[in-house]
Design an enzyme around this catalytic site. Structure first.
Site, short mmCIF file in Angstrom:
data_model
loop_
_atom_site.label_atom_id
_atom_site.label_comp_id
_atom_site.label_asym_id
_atom_site.label_seq_id
_atom_site.Cartn_x
_atom_site.Cartn_y
_atom_site.Cartn_z
N GLY A 1 0.79 -1.22 0.00
CA GLY A 1 0.00 0.00 0.00
C GLY A 1 0.82 1.27 0.00
O GLY A 1 0.32 2.35 0.31
N ASP B 1 3.85 -1.50 -14.18
CA ASP B 1 4.45 -2.16 -13.03
C ASP B 1 5.07 -3.51 -13.40
O ASP B 1 6.27 -3.72 -13.15
CB ASP B 1 3.42 -2.30 -11.89
CG ASP B 1 2.89 -0.95 -11.44
OD1 ASP B 1 3.48 0.08 -11.81
OD2 ASP B 1 1.88 -0.92 -10.73
C1 GLA Z 1 -0.62 2.05 -10.53
C2 GLA Z 1 -0.92 1.14 -11.73
C3 GLA Z 1 -0.03 1.48 -12.92
C4 GLA Z 1 -0.06 2.98 -13.21
C5 GLA Z 1 0.14 3.80 -11.94
C6 GLA Z 1 -0.04 5.29 -12.18
O1 GLA Z 1 0.67 1.78 -10.06
O2 GLA Z 1 -0.73 -0.22 -11.38
O3 GLA Z 1 -0.41 0.73 -14.03
O4 GLA Z 1 -1.24 3.35 -13.87
O5 GLA Z 1 -0.73 3.40 -10.90
O6 GLA Z 1 0.94 5.78 -13.00
#
Ligand code: GLA
Length: 327
Positions: free
Chosen positions: A99, A149
């Site tokens: 988180g 990510d």
């Molecule tokens: C989260 C999502 C990503 C991206 C970010 C904002 O981490 O998992 O895919 O959209 O927010 O940049």
């Protein structure tokens, strides 16, 4: 046998991935480790960090809550993709705070996926695996996240940021400047809104709402300018670009919080080279670039001042950049 998947911190390019924009994350030396042995006909995962043991069928069935649902989604998706039916008996441990906006779930899904693939001698192209892990997040948590990510967790390179064009899926590695540390400061605030707020922003972008689009357009431009500054060794240019990125997330995209705003202000007051909120927002962390020799002291002072002003316990990590799990 063991596999490690790092967490990530995004330098700039926020909320741009799901509209085919540019992102610039760094993989860091916090992460999730899966130690595994092959097992017949079952995926058994034990975790100290999360709670207890989960047992998942080879088709991904049998678990639909808690942290195990991420692993179950991974098992199910790899099964659908044709992974041979080899189970694992594994222990999962993690140093990624949950988180905090450091992508603990991508570190978890990617590490479990790689253990499963290796156990079955099953290979997938890293970008294809990243897409499957994006889908796993959606299946497990209902969050319509983008590609950033898992792509970073898989493809990053030590000493570099990953410049990824989420539209064309072309990427290259951009060297981080010598003598600059990447610091994460966690606000300790996690808003319950995060999942629904994220989906709402994504829908607003899909509808083309002007203020949200203004953020996307200006943010993509800032990513290119940050890359040029990094490549030119022009560290002084980074502060104003990060500042503008933060302000745009606060005012146009409305995903910051008062705590993140305060942390960013404090970071600049205490001599940061650059600082902005990082990740999806609605709580979580800021990313700070600071001169390596004073990064720790700077972060310590920021967390102290933050505590004085809000009564909240922040915490910080001076990070090493590392290579992705498939690099
Ligand atoms: C989260 C999502 C990503 C991206 C970010 C904002 O981490 O998992 O895919 O959209 O927010 O940049």
């Amino acid at each position: 046998m063991s596999v490690f998947a790092p967490a990530r911190v995004n330098l700039i390019g926020e909320h741009t991935d799901y509209s085919g924009g540019l992102v610039l994350p760094v993989a860091i030396d916090l992460g999730t480790t899966v130690e595994w042995e092959p097992l017949d006909a079952l995926v058994r995962l034990r975790s100290l960090a999360f709670d207890g043991v989960v047992e998942i069928g080879l088709d991904g069935g049998g678990v639909d809550d808690g942290w195990g649902r991420y692993a179950a989604a991974v098992v199910g998706l790899l099964h659908e993709r044709g992974r041979p039916g080899v189970g694992i008996d594994a222990t999962v441990s993690s140093t990624v705070p949950i988180g905090s906006g450091l992508s603990s779930s991508a570190a978890l899904t990617v590490s479990v996926a790689l253990a499963l693939c290796r156990a079955a001698s099953f290979e997938l192209d890293p970008l294809e695996l990243a897409h499957l892990m994006q889908e796993a997040e959606r299946r497990a948590a209902g969050v319509p996240c983008g590609l950033m990510d898992p792509a970073c967790v898989l493809l990053a390179r030590r000493g570099h940021a990953l410049l990824l064009d989420c539209g064309t899926e072309e990427y290259r590695h951009v060297r981080l400047p010598a003598g600059i540390a990447v610091v994460v400061i966690d606000s300790g605030v996690r808003h319950a809104l995060e999942d629904s707020g994220y989906a709402e922003r994504r829908a607003e972008v899909e509808r083309g709402e002007p203020r949200r689009m203004r953020h996307i357009v200006s943010e993509n431009e800032r990513v290119l300018r940050v890359v040029s500054a990094l490549e030119a060794g022009d560290v002084d240019a980074l502060g104003p670009l990060f500042r503008a990125g933060h302000d745009s997330l606060r005012d146009d995209f409305e995903v910051s919080t008062p705590e993140l705003d305060l942390l960013v202000d404090l970071a600049y007051e205490h001599g940061a080279v650059a600082a902005r909120m990082t990740g999806g927002g609605f709580g979580g962390s800021i990313v700070v670039l600071a001169e390596a020799g004073r990064a720790e002291a700077l972060a310590d002072r920021v967390v102290g001042a933050y505590h004085e002003r809000t009564g909240r316990e922040g915490r910080f990590f001076v990070c090493e950049s590392v290579s992705g799990a498939a690099a």
